[in-house]
Design a protein around this motif. Structure first.
Motif, PDB file in Angstrom:
ATOM      1  N   TYR A 156     -25.214  57.028  46.074  1.00  0.00           N
ATOM      2  CA  TYR A 156     -24.683  55.712  45.718  1.00  0.00           C
ATOM      3  C   TYR A 156     -23.729  55.133  46.747  1.00  0.00           C
ATOM      4  O   TYR A 156     -23.414  53.942  46.695  1.00  0.00           O
ATOM      5  N   GLU A 157     -23.235  55.963  47.648  1.00  0.00           N
ATOM      6  CA  GLU A 157     -22.345  55.527  48.730  1.00  0.00           C
ATOM      7  C   GLU A 157     -21.210  54.616  48.249  1.00  0.00           C
ATOM      8  O   GLU A 157     -21.032  53.498  48.752  1.00  0.00           O
ATOM      9  N   PRO A 158     -20.425  55.071  47.273  1.00  0.00           N
ATOM     10  CA  PRO A 158     -19.281  54.243  46.839  1.00  0.00           C
ATOM     11  C   PRO A 158     -18.290  54.077  47.994  1.00  0.00           C
ATOM     12  O   PRO A 158     -18.187  54.953  48.863  1.00  0.00           O
ATOM     13  N   GLY A 159     -17.580  52.978  47.984  1.00  0.00           N
ATOM     14  CA  GLY A 159     -16.615  52.747  49.058  1.00  0.00           C
ATOM     15  C   GLY A 159     -15.420  53.668  48.997  1.00  0.00           C
ATOM     16  O   GLY A 159     -14.776  53.942  50.008  1.00  0.00           O
ATOM     17  N   LEU A 160     -15.122  54.171  47.776  1.00  0.00           N
ATOM     18  CA  LEU A 160     -13.920  54.979  47.580  1.00  0.00           C
ATOM     19  C   LEU A 160     -14.197  56.119  46.609  1.00  0.00           C
ATOM     20  O   LEU A 160     -14.872  55.922  45.598  1.00  0.00           O
ATOM     21  N   TYR A 161     -13.676  57.297  46.939  1.00  0.00           N
ATOM     22  CA  TYR A 161     -13.769  58.465  46.058  1.00  0.00           C
ATOM     23  C   TYR A 161     -12.362  59.031  45.897  1.00  0.00           C
ATOM     24  O   TYR A 161     -11.722  59.413  46.878  1.00  0.00           O
ATOM     25  N   ILE A 162     -11.876  59.052  44.646  1.00  0.00           N
ATOM     26  CA  ILE A 162     -10.535  59.553  44.344  1.00  0.00           C
ATOM     27  C   ILE A 162     -10.670  60.846  43.534  1.00  0.00           C
ATOM     28  O   ILE A 162     -11.388  60.881  42.538  1.00  0.00           O
ATOM     29  N   HIS A 163      -9.987  61.899  43.976  1.00  0.00           N
ATOM     30  CA  HIS A 163      -9.968  63.154  43.224  1.00  0.00           C
ATOM     31  C   HIS A 163      -8.572  63.753  43.294  1.00  0.00           C
ATOM     32  O   HIS A 163      -7.686  63.267  43.979  1.00  0.00           O
ATOM     33  N   GLY A 164      -8.370  64.842  42.574  1.00  0.00           N
ATOM     34  CA  GLY A 164      -7.119  65.593  42.611  1.00  0.00           C
ATOM     35  C   GLY A 164      -7.433  67.066  42.737  1.00  0.00           C
ATOM     36  O   GLY A 164      -8.291  67.452  43.510  1.00  0.00           O
ATOM     37  N   HIS A 165      -6.713  67.911  41.982  1.00  0.00           N
ATOM     38  CA  HIS A 165      -6.994  69.337  41.801  1.00  0.00           C
ATOM     39  C   HIS A 165      -6.597  70.229  42.976  1.00  0.00           C
ATOM     40  O   HIS A 165      -6.215  71.376  42.789  1.00  0.00           O
ATOM     41  N   VAL A 166      -6.700  69.729  44.199  1.00  0.00           N
ATOM     42  CA  VAL A 166      -6.311  70.506  45.376  1.00  0.00           C
ATOM     43  C   VAL A 166      -4.905  70.049  45.768  1.00  0.00           C
ATOM     44  O   VAL A 166      -4.711  68.920  46.210  1.00  0.00           O
ATOM     45  N   LYS A 175      -5.874  67.797  52.843  1.00  0.00           N
ATOM     46  CA  LYS A 175      -6.015  66.482  53.458  1.00  0.00           C
ATOM     47  C   LYS A 175      -5.819  65.420  52.389  1.00  0.00           C
ATOM     48  O   LYS A 175      -6.436  65.482  51.328  1.00  0.00           O
ATOM     49  N   THR A 176      -4.965  64.446  52.677  1.00  0.00           N
ATOM     50  CA  THR A 176      -4.818  63.328  51.753  1.00  0.00           C
ATOM     51  C   THR A 176      -6.024  62.409  51.865  1.00  0.00           C
ATOM     52  O   THR A 176      -6.515  61.887  50.872  1.00  0.00           O
ATOM     53  N   GLU A 177      -6.518  62.207  53.083  1.00  0.00           N
ATOM     54  CA  GLU A 177      -7.657  61.311  53.294  1.00  0.00           C
ATOM     55  C   GLU A 177      -8.732  61.966  54.133  1.00  0.00           C
ATOM     56  O   GLU A 177      -8.451  62.786  55.010  1.00  0.00           O
ATOM     57  N   ASP A 178      -9.967  61.577  53.864  1.00  0.00           N
ATOM     58  CA  ASP A 178     -11.123  62.063  54.601  1.00  0.00           C
ATOM     59  C   ASP A 178     -12.229  61.025  54.432  1.00  0.00           C
ATOM     60  O   ASP A 178     -12.045  60.024  53.739  1.00  0.00           O
ATOM     61  N   THR A 179     -13.366  61.269  55.033  1.00  0.00           N
ATOM     62  CA  THR A 179     -14.520  60.398  54.839  1.00  0.00           C
ATOM     63  C   THR A 179     -15.768  61.256  54.665  1.00  0.00           C
ATOM     64  O   THR A 179     -15.826  62.401  55.117  1.00  0.00           O
ATOM     65  N   HIS A 180     -16.737  60.683  53.999  1.00  0.00           N
ATOM     66  CA  HIS A 180     -18.054  61.307  53.861  1.00  0.00           C
ATOM     67  C   HIS A 180     -19.066  60.178  53.906  1.00  0.00           C
ATOM     68  O   HIS A 180     -19.145  59.372  52.981  1.00  0.00           O
ATOM     69  N   GLY A 181     -19.793  60.089  55.003  1.00  0.00           N
ATOM     70  CA  GLY A 181     -20.694  58.959  55.172  1.00  0.00           C
ATOM     71  C   GLY A 181     -19.914  57.658  55.148  1.00  0.00           C
ATOM     72  O   GLY A 181     -18.959  57.475  55.896  1.00  0.00           O
ATOM     73  N   LYS A 182     -20.282  56.759  54.228  1.00  0.00           N
ATOM     74  CA  LYS A 182     -19.617  55.459  54.128  1.00  0.00           C
ATOM     75  C   LYS A 182     -18.440  55.469  53.149  1.00  0.00           C
ATOM     76  O   LYS A 182     -17.838  54.431  52.891  1.00  0.00           O
ATOM     77  N   THR A 183     -18.130  56.650  52.602  1.00  0.00           N
ATOM     78  CA  THR A 183     -17.128  56.745  51.550  1.00  0.00           C
ATOM     79  C   THR A 183     -15.779  57.225  52.064  1.00  0.00           C
ATOM     80  O   THR A 183     -15.699  58.235  52.759  1.00  0.00           O
TER      81      THR A 183
END
Length: 198
Positions: A156-166, A175-183
């Motif tokens: 689906y290539e969302p523009g933003l992915y927000i998670h926690g747990h780590v 890492k606070t920020e990263d990228t994966h493809g277009k996300t």
């Protein structure tokens, strides 16, 4: 759109040393889980915007004390100001606790929400508690990411992915920020301010 993303640790900056100005200017507050329901209720009391959340693996107390004034987006696509936000809370199953899932169980949850994604025409933001497999997740089972989350990002290539747990305290791999493809990927540990244009 300006988003306040929070997870895992109640921010003393926002809670103990609260000033209303600290949450002004945000369009949305998103919790990626494992926060006291009283903390979310507190933010919802003063924020003039929705406070939405997914469950973390330590959020069993929400059954008896749900966060007042907040919206749970687990297993649905929440639409706000044109944004389509998919929520899938919980972590990998490691001691049979509530809000813990096997990879197969998480995939079943995703399969059940696919119709809502199609109806919405896709997603702009993915919100989970655990990270995606192979993207800033841990080697131990409790902090291992879900492969289905990686598949969602690829499909689906969302523009933003927000998670926690780590948590930041887990070591130098954090890492606070990263990228994966277009996300763009944001670990919301404690609090992160995000400017997002879908």
């Amino acid at each position: 759109m300006k988003i306040l993303a929070i997870a895992d640790l109640e921010s003393r900056y926002l809670w103990d040393f609260f000033e209303k100005s600290k949450i002004e200017g945000y369009d949305l507050i998103i919790s990626a889980g494992d926060l006291a329901p009283q903390y979310l209720s507190f933010l919802a009391t003063y924020a003039k915007v929705p406070v939405i959340y997914v469950h973390g693996n330590h959020d069993a107390c929400y059954d008896e004390t749900p966060p007042d004034g907040c919206i749970c987006i687990d297993d649905t696509v929440y639409e706000y100001k044109g944004l389509r936000i998919l929520g899938l809370g919980g972590s990998m199953c490691y001691n049979m606790g509530e809000f813990q899932y096997t990879e197969k169980e998480m995939h079943t949850r995703f399969r059940k929400v696919k119709r809502k994604i199609r109806k919405a025409g896709g997603i702009d933001i993915l919100v989970t508690h655990s990270p995606a497999a192979g993207i800033n997740d841990g080697d131990d089972l409790p902090h291992k990411g879900f492969q289905v989350f990686t598949d969602i990002l690829d499909t689906y290539e969302p523009g933003l992915y927000i998670h926690g747990h780590v948590h930041k305290t887990y070591g130098r791999r954090f890492k606070t920020e990263d990228t994966h493809g277009k996300t763009r990927i944001v670990n919301a540990f404690e609090r992160v301010s995000i400017d997002f244009t879908p």
